[in-house]
Design a protein around this motif. Structure first.
Motif, PDB file in Angstrom:
ATOM      1  N   GLY A  77      33.870  36.605  49.400  1.00  0.00           N
ATOM      2  CA  GLY A  77      33.785  38.067  49.456  1.00  0.00           C
ATOM      3  C   GLY A  77      35.019  38.732  48.878  1.00  0.00           C
ATOM      4  O   GLY A  77      34.923  39.699  48.110  1.00  0.00           O
ATOM      5  N   ALA A  78      36.205  38.210  49.228  1.00  0.00           N
ATOM      6  CA  ALA A  78      37.448  38.773  48.698  1.00  0.00           C
ATOM      7  C   ALA A  78      37.554  38.555  47.192  1.00  0.00           C
ATOM      8  O   ALA A  78      37.945  39.452  46.435  1.00  0.00           O
ATOM      9  N   ALA A  79      37.199  37.334  46.744  1.00  0.00           N
ATOM     10  CA  ALA A  79      37.261  37.039  45.306  1.00  0.00           C
ATOM     11  C   ALA A  79      36.298  37.921  44.522  1.00  0.00           C
ATOM     12  O   ALA A  79      36.617  38.387  43.424  1.00  0.00           O
ATOM     13  N   LEU A  80      35.120  38.143  45.078  1.00  0.00           N
ATOM     14  CA  LEU A  80      34.133  38.982  44.393  1.00  0.00           C
ATOM     15  C   LEU A  80      34.621  40.418  44.288  1.00  0.00           C
ATOM     16  O   LEU A  80      34.441  41.074  43.251  1.00  0.00           O
ATOM     17  N   ALA A  81      35.263  40.917  45.336  1.00  0.00           N
ATOM     18  CA  ALA A  81      35.745  42.293  45.332  1.00  0.00           C
ATOM     19  C   ALA A  81      36.757  42.523  44.211  1.00  0.00           C
ATOM     20  O   ALA A  81      36.659  43.496  43.456  1.00  0.00           O
ATOM     21  N   VAL A  82      37.737  41.631  44.088  1.00  0.00           N
ATOM     22  CA  VAL A  82      38.753  41.828  43.053  1.00  0.00           C
ATOM     23  C   VAL A  82      38.187  41.548  41.662  1.00  0.00           C
ATOM     24  O   VAL A  82      38.579  42.193  40.682  1.00  0.00           O
ATOM     25  N   ALA A  83      37.260  40.597  41.556  1.00  0.00           N
ATOM     26  CA  ALA A  83      36.687  40.267  40.249  1.00  0.00           C
ATOM     27  C   ALA A  83      35.835  41.401  39.706  1.00  0.00           C
ATOM     28  O   ALA A  83      35.816  41.658  38.495  1.00  0.00           O
ATOM     29  N   LEU A  84      35.130  42.105  40.576  1.00  0.00           N
ATOM     30  CA  LEU A  84      34.278  43.201  40.119  1.00  0.00           C
ATOM     31  C   LEU A  84      35.088  44.448  39.779  1.00  0.00           C
ATOM     32  O   LEU A  84      34.760  45.169  38.835  1.00  0.00           O
ATOM     33  N   ALA A 120      42.589  41.893  35.092  1.00  0.00           N
ATOM     34  CA  ALA A 120      43.810  41.629  35.842  1.00  0.00           C
ATOM     35  C   ALA A 120      43.660  40.367  36.679  1.00  0.00           C
ATOM     36  O   ALA A 120      44.580  39.553  36.780  1.00  0.00           O
ATOM     37  N   THR A 121      42.492  40.196  37.279  1.00  0.00           N
ATOM     38  CA  THR A 121      42.250  39.006  38.091  1.00  0.00           C
ATOM     39  C   THR A 121      42.350  37.744  37.251  1.00  0.00           C
ATOM     40  O   THR A 121      42.954  36.746  37.665  1.00  0.00           O
ATOM     41  N   THR A 122      41.772  37.772  36.053  1.00  0.00           N
ATOM     42  CA  THR A 122      41.794  36.608  35.170  1.00  0.00           C
ATOM     43  C   THR A 122      43.206  36.283  34.707  1.00  0.00           C
ATOM     44  O   THR A 122      43.672  35.136  34.798  1.00  0.00           O
ATOM     45  N   VAL A 123      43.917  37.298  34.214  1.00  0.00           N
ATOM     46  CA  VAL A 123      45.242  37.074  33.636  1.00  0.00           C
ATOM     47  C   VAL A 123      46.276  36.736  34.702  1.00  0.00           C
ATOM     48  O   VAL A 123      46.996  35.740  34.599  1.00  0.00           O
ATOM     49  N   LEU A 124      46.368  37.560  35.729  1.00  0.00           N
ATOM     50  CA  LEU A 124      47.395  37.355  36.742  1.00  0.00           C
ATOM     51  C   LEU A 124      47.105  36.122  37.595  1.00  0.00           C
ATOM     52  O   LEU A 124      48.026  35.433  38.033  1.00  0.00           O
ATOM     53  N   GLY A 125      45.825  35.836  37.816  1.00  0.00           N
ATOM     54  CA  GLY A 125      45.486  34.618  38.549  1.00  0.00           C
ATOM     55  C   GLY A 125      45.918  33.373  37.797  1.00  0.00           C
ATOM     56  O   GLY A 125      46.446  32.418  38.385  1.00  0.00           O
ATOM     57  N   LEU A 126      45.693  33.375  36.484  1.00  0.00           N
ATOM     58  CA  LEU A 126      46.106  32.234  35.657  1.00  0.00           C
ATOM     59  C   LEU A 126      47.615  32.039  35.718  1.00  0.00           C
ATOM     60  O   LEU A 126      48.106  30.910  35.867  1.00  0.00           O
ATOM     61  N   ILE A 127      48.352  33.127  35.607  1.00  0.00           N
ATOM     62  CA  ILE A 127      49.813  33.027  35.620  1.00  0.00           C
ATOM     63  C   ILE A 127      50.311  32.511  36.966  1.00  0.00           C
ATOM     64  O   ILE A 127      51.211  31.664  37.046  1.00  0.00           O
ATOM     65  N   VAL A 157      31.983  37.186  36.116  1.00  0.00           N
ATOM     66  CA  VAL A 157      31.621  35.865  36.634  1.00  0.00           C
ATOM     67  C   VAL A 157      32.809  34.919  36.506  1.00  0.00           C
ATOM     68  O   VAL A 157      33.155  34.183  37.445  1.00  0.00           O
ATOM     69  N   PHE A 158      33.450  34.942  35.340  1.00  0.00           N
ATOM     70  CA  PHE A 158      34.592  34.053  35.123  1.00  0.00           C
ATOM     71  C   PHE A 158      35.724  34.376  36.086  1.00  0.00           C
ATOM     72  O   PHE A 158      36.328  33.472  36.677  1.00  0.00           O
ATOM     73  N   ALA A 159      36.035  35.665  36.252  1.00  0.00           N
ATOM     74  CA  ALA A 159      37.119  36.060  37.151  1.00  0.00           C
ATOM     75  C   ALA A 159      36.828  35.633  38.582  1.00  0.00           C
ATOM     76  O   ALA A 159      37.716  35.144  39.299  1.00  0.00           O
ATOM     77  N   PHE A 160      35.584  35.785  39.011  1.00  0.00           N
ATOM     78  CA  PHE A 160      35.202  35.389  40.371  1.00  0.00           C
ATOM     79  C   PHE A 160      35.321  33.882  40.559  1.00  0.00           C
ATOM     80  O   PHE A 160      35.948  33.403  41.518  1.00  0.00           O
ATOM     81  N   LEU A 161      34.718  33.119  39.653  1.00  0.00           N
ATOM     82  CA  LEU A 161      34.740  31.667  39.797  1.00  0.00           C
ATOM     83  C   LEU A 161      36.147  31.107  39.628  1.00  0.00           C
ATOM     84  O   LEU A 161      36.523  30.129  40.301  1.00  0.00           O
TER      85      LEU A 161
END
Length: 330
Positions: free
Chosen positions: A12-19, A24-31, A219-223
């Protein structure tokens, strides 16, 4: 039921930030977690499936994946030829896994599938790498499904994993969650990441319409976020036996040292990300090949009875060392 509830809350938390902020979720999560999850995933896989990953099979895999690392580094300078080379070597990794795991008609059928798939990938390389990116984020489903077999309520745990790995992305791609999309404008991602279109292109099929591309990115940001949750939090906490098996093979990374290695390398690469995001992403992608490609032959090896049985050998521990599987709650 606590573990299944934990995954529900995390999803639920991951979906909220991904949507709301997919870029930002993709880039900052990777870093923040990219390098660390590489180290911890390799520790888990090498420990949990030690009987599968050994001898000449491991040497062959490391040689082939090292060739992929070279291809990815070369792609920074020569472009498309290196990407085609990576595709060919990637299928060689799969072929090695099939040859190790399968026999008879299954091996023959797998060879036909690989030949057809390789031809399709060479014809449509853009689609190949998008599929590879998403498939890597789906792979934890198989490891969690296998791990969940030790639980009292294994079915609840396993189908919880199916729900977030497959069900949630299906809802996003179908447009069921479009009403809460946060958008993919440059304002949603740190400026140092550069053109957002390049980030979207890595997760969406070539030529996707704007809304379709946005859905694939979300989808990518969530997963990806759930991927990090699995490898950085859940499995290190709930599968310490895999870490102990790994440390028995490589004592120099015992205990906190694996975390220090992942954190230290991640911090160093974060500096490059901020200075030159494209170069940092390329360098990360090259060395992440080891954990990304090593997953597939392990899963293929587990298809064989000997591989599945062998993976159990590392867990012959006494009840005093860990809680018995039947006593673990989902």
């Amino acid at each position: 039921m606590k573990i299944s509830l934990l995954f529900g809350l995390a999803a639920g938390a991951a979906l909220a930030v991904a949507l709301r902020a997919p870029l930002a979720t993709t880039v900052l999560g990777l870093i923040a977690f990219g390098v660390l999850h590489n180290v911890l995933e390799l520790r888990y896989v090498a420990g949990r499936f030690a009987p599968v990953l050994g001898g000449r099979f491991l040497v062959v895999l490391l040689g082939l994946i090292s060739a992929i690392v070279v291809c990815r580094l070369a792609a920074m300078f020569v472009g498309e030829p290196a990407r085609y080379a990576e595709i060919l070597v990637g299928y060689a990794v799969l072929a090695a896994g099939c040859a190790h795991a399968l026999r008879g008609w299954r091996l023959g059928a797998a060879a036909v599938v690989l030949i057809v798939a390789a031809a399709a990938s060479l014809d449509f390389p853009g689609y190949h790498f998008v599929v590879l990116a998403h498939l890597h984020n789906v792979v934890p489903l198989f490891f969690l499904w296998e791990w969940g077999g030790r639980l009292r309520h294994a079915a609840v745990f396993r189908w919880t994993q199916v729900a977030w790995v497959l069900g949630v992305p299906a809802l996003i791609l179908a447009g069921a969650l479009d009403f809460v999309l946060g958008g993919v404008s440059p304002s949603t991602v740190a400026a140092f990441a550069g053109d957002p279109a390049r980030i979207i292109a890595a997760s969406a099929p070539p030529g996707s319409a704007t809304i379709v591309g946005a859905r694939f990115l979300m989808v990518f940001a969530f997963l990806q976020t759930m991927h990090y949750f699995v490898w950085v939090y859940f499995l290190p906490r709930h599968a310490p036996d895999a870490a102990r098996a790994f440390e028995a093979r490589l004592g120099m990374l015992r205990g906190w040292r694996a975390w220090a290695l992942g954190g230290g390398l991640g911090a160093a690469l974060a500096v490059l990300f901020v200075i030159d995001y494209a170069s940092g992403r390329a360098l990360y992608g090259a060395f992440a090949s080891y954990h990304a490609y090593l997953e597939f032959p392990v899963l293929l090896a587990l298809l064989s009875p000997s591989g599945a049985a062998g993976s159990q050998l590392v867990f012959r521990e006494t009840a005093s060392e860990r809680q018995e599987p039947a006593a673990v709650s989902t």
